[in-house]
Design a protein around this motif. Structure first.
Motif, PDB file in Angstrom:
ATOM      1  N   ASP A 243      82.984  55.132  11.304  1.00 20.40           N
ATOM      2  CA  ASP A 243      82.409  55.001  12.646  1.00 20.40           C
ATOM      3  C   ASP A 243      82.590  56.268  13.483  1.00 20.40           C
ATOM      4  O   ASP A 243      82.375  56.249  14.687  1.00 20.40           O
ATOM      5  CB  ASP A 243      83.003  53.793  13.368  1.00 20.40           C
ATOM      6  CG  ASP A 243      84.504  53.919  13.589  1.00 20.40           C
ATOM      7  OD1 ASP A 243      85.126  54.834  13.008  1.00 20.40           O
ATOM      8  OD2 ASP A 243      85.052  53.102  14.337  1.00 20.40           O
ATOM      9  N   ARG A 244      82.959  57.372  12.849  1.00 19.91           N
ATOM     10  CA  ARG A 244      83.174  58.648  13.561  1.00 19.91           C
ATOM     11  C   ARG A 244      81.955  59.556  13.398  1.00 19.91           C
ATOM     12  O   ARG A 244      81.628  60.006  12.296  1.00 19.91           O
ATOM     13  CB  ARG A 244      84.419  59.349  13.017  1.00 19.91           C
ATOM     14  CG  ARG A 244      84.735  60.660  13.724  1.00 19.91           C
ATOM     15  CD  ARG A 244      86.042  61.250  13.224  1.00 19.91           C
ATOM     16  NE  ARG A 244      85.939  61.790  11.887  1.00 19.91           N
ATOM     17  CZ  ARG A 244      85.654  63.065  11.603  1.00 19.91           C
ATOM     18  NH1 ARG A 244      85.456  63.939  12.563  1.00 19.91           N
ATOM     19  NH2 ARG A 244      85.577  63.461  10.351  1.00 19.91           N
ATOM     20  N   PHE A 245      81.275  59.817  14.525  1.00 22.91           N
ATOM     21  CA  PHE A 245      80.147  60.739  14.533  1.00 22.91           C
ATOM     22  C   PHE A 245      80.675  62.156  14.382  1.00 22.91           C
ATOM     23  O   PHE A 245      81.617  62.557  15.062  1.00 22.91           O
ATOM     24  CB  PHE A 245      79.366  60.600  15.848  1.00 22.91           C
ATOM     25  CG  PHE A 245      78.280  61.625  16.018  1.00 22.91           C
ATOM     26  CD1 PHE A 245      77.115  61.538  15.287  1.00 22.91           C
ATOM     27  CD2 PHE A 245      78.433  62.667  16.908  1.00 22.91           C
ATOM     28  CE1 PHE A 245      76.110  62.479  15.436  1.00 22.91           C
ATOM     29  CE2 PHE A 245      77.440  63.611  17.072  1.00 22.91           C
ATOM     30  CZ  PHE A 245      76.263  63.520  16.337  1.00 22.91           C
ATOM     31  N   ILE A 246      80.054  62.936  13.492  1.00 21.19           N
ATOM     32  CA  ILE A 246      80.493  64.311  13.267  1.00 21.19           C
ATOM     33  C   ILE A 246      79.526  65.304  13.886  1.00 21.19           C
ATOM     34  O   ILE A 246      79.923  66.119  14.711  1.00 21.19           O
ATOM     35  CB  ILE A 246      80.684  64.583  11.765  1.00 21.19           C
ATOM     36  CG1 ILE A 246      81.783  63.679  11.219  1.00 21.19           C
ATOM     37  CG2 ILE A 246      80.998  66.057  11.523  1.00 21.19           C
ATOM     38  CD1 ILE A 246      81.965  63.730   9.734  1.00 21.19           C
ATOM     39  N   GLU A 247      78.251  65.245  13.498  1.00 22.45           N
ATOM     40  CA  GLU A 247      77.287  66.219  14.016  1.00 22.45           C
ATOM     41  C   GLU A 247      75.873  65.761  13.722  1.00 22.45           C
ATOM     42  O   GLU A 247      75.628  65.036  12.757  1.00 22.45           O
ATOM     43  CB  GLU A 247      77.525  67.596  13.376  1.00 22.45           C
ATOM     44  CG  GLU A 247      76.704  68.704  13.970  1.00 22.45           C
ATOM     45  CD  GLU A 247      77.077  70.090  13.456  1.00 22.45           C
ATOM     46  OE1 GLU A 247      76.328  71.026  13.725  1.00 22.45           O
ATOM     47  OE2 GLU A 247      78.123  70.229  12.783  1.00 22.45           O
TER      48      GLU A 247
ATOM     49  N   TYR B  74      81.261  60.124   3.323  1.00 27.49           N
ATOM     50  CA  TYR B  74      80.476  60.395   4.527  1.00 27.49           C
ATOM     51  C   TYR B  74      79.098  59.781   4.332  1.00 27.49           C
ATOM     52  O   TYR B  74      78.694  59.476   3.216  1.00 27.49           O
ATOM     53  CB  TYR B  74      80.312  61.905   4.740  1.00 27.49           C
ATOM     54  CG  TYR B  74      81.612  62.648   4.907  1.00 27.49           C
ATOM     55  CD1 TYR B  74      82.140  62.895   6.171  1.00 27.49           C
ATOM     56  CD2 TYR B  74      82.320  63.111   3.804  1.00 27.49           C
ATOM     57  CE1 TYR B  74      83.333  63.581   6.330  1.00 27.49           C
ATOM     58  CE2 TYR B  74      83.515  63.794   3.953  1.00 27.49           C
ATOM     59  CZ  TYR B  74      84.013  64.023   5.211  1.00 27.49           C
ATOM     60  OH  TYR B  74      85.199  64.694   5.362  1.00 27.49           O
TER      61      TYR B  74
ATOM     62  N   GLU C  29      85.405  67.896   5.236  1.00 32.52           N
ATOM     63  CA  GLU C  29      84.316  67.802   6.210  1.00 32.52           C
ATOM     64  C   GLU C  29      83.395  69.022   6.166  1.00 32.52           C
ATOM     65  O   GLU C  29      82.186  68.895   6.348  1.00 32.52           O
ATOM     66  CB  GLU C  29      84.901  67.639   7.616  1.00 32.52           C
ATOM     67  CG  GLU C  29      83.853  67.356   8.659  1.00 32.52           C
ATOM     68  CD  GLU C  29      84.447  67.057  10.016  1.00 32.52           C
ATOM     69  OE1 GLU C  29      84.064  67.739  10.976  1.00 32.52           O
ATOM     70  OE2 GLU C  29      85.307  66.152  10.112  1.00 32.52           O
TER      71      GLU C  29
ATOM     72  N   GLU D 222      86.536  62.341   0.132  1.00 35.84           N
ATOM     73  CA  GLU D 222      86.222  61.589   1.350  1.00 35.84           C
ATOM     74  C   GLU D 222      84.775  61.081   1.263  1.00 35.84           C
ATOM     75  O   GLU D 222      83.936  61.694   0.602  1.00 35.84           O
ATOM     76  CB  GLU D 222      86.369  62.492   2.577  1.00 35.84           C
ATOM     77  CG  GLU D 222      87.764  63.039   2.782  1.00 35.84           C
ATOM     78  CD  GLU D 222      88.740  61.978   3.236  1.00 35.84           C
ATOM     79  OE1 GLU D 222      88.324  61.049   3.940  1.00 35.84           O
ATOM     80  OE2 GLU D 222      89.912  62.084   2.865  1.00 35.84           O
TER      81      GLU D 222
ATOM     82  N   TRP E 172      78.081  61.112   9.605  1.00 30.96           N
ATOM     83  CA  TRP E 172      79.118  60.193  10.059  1.00 30.96           C
ATOM     84  C   TRP E 172      80.160  60.020   8.964  1.00 30.96           C
ATOM     85  O   TRP E 172      79.849  60.099   7.779  1.00 30.96           O
ATOM     86  CB  TRP E 172      78.534  58.815  10.350  1.00 30.96           C
ATOM     87  CG  TRP E 172      77.642  58.768  11.538  1.00 30.96           C
ATOM     88  CD1 TRP E 172      76.366  59.224  11.633  1.00 30.96           C
ATOM     89  CD2 TRP E 172      77.963  58.216  12.811  1.00 30.96           C
ATOM     90  NE1 TRP E 172      75.868  58.988  12.886  1.00 30.96           N
ATOM     91  CE2 TRP E 172      76.833  58.373  13.637  1.00 30.96           C
ATOM     92  CE3 TRP E 172      79.095  57.601  13.330  1.00 30.96           C
ATOM     93  CZ2 TRP E 172      76.803  57.938  14.939  1.00 30.96           C
ATOM     94  CZ3 TRP E 172      79.058  57.168  14.636  1.00 30.96           C
ATOM     95  CH2 TRP E 172      77.915  57.339  15.431  1.00 30.96           C
ATOM     96  N   GLN E 173      81.388  59.757   9.386  1.00 30.71           N
ATOM     97  CA  GLN E 173      82.432  59.311   8.478  1.00 30.71           C
ATOM     98  C   GLN E 173      82.933  57.995   9.051  1.00 30.71           C
ATOM     99  O   GLN E 173      83.577  57.970  10.106  1.00 30.71           O
ATOM    100  CB  GLN E 173      83.567  60.322   8.365  1.00 30.71           C
ATOM    101  CG  GLN E 173      84.600  59.904   7.337  1.00 30.71           C
ATOM    102  CD  GLN E 173      85.722  60.901   7.204  1.00 30.71           C
ATOM    103  OE1 GLN E 173      86.128  61.522   8.177  1.00 30.71           O
ATOM    104  NE2 GLN E 173      86.222  61.044   5.987  1.00 30.71           N
TER     105      GLN E 173
END
Length: 58
Positions: free
Chosen positions: A48-52, A4, A26, A2, A45-46
């Motif tokens: 447009d997804r914010f992770i932490e 990131y 992740e 993946e 981020w991955q």
């Protein structure tokens, strides 16, 4: 694998560097992003997804 991105945030709140991370999952991406924290906040981020957001130790 993946993909990131870890964005390094400067004291003014703006991004001043980006670290591309390729990771099998992740959990590993989070571990690698924490390593990038060196006196600056880092957002993981991955796409447009914010992770932490990881904050530097005070």
């Amino acid at each position: 694998m993946e993909e990131y991105r870890a964005y390094v945030i400067g004291p003014d709140g703006h991004i001043f560097n980006r670290v591309d991370i390729r990771s099998p999952d992740e959990k590993e991406a989070r571990r690698l992003a924490k390593i990038a924290v060196d006196g600056h906040a880092v957002e993981l981020w991955q796409a447009d997804r914010f992770i932490e957001r990881f904050e530097p130790e005070q």
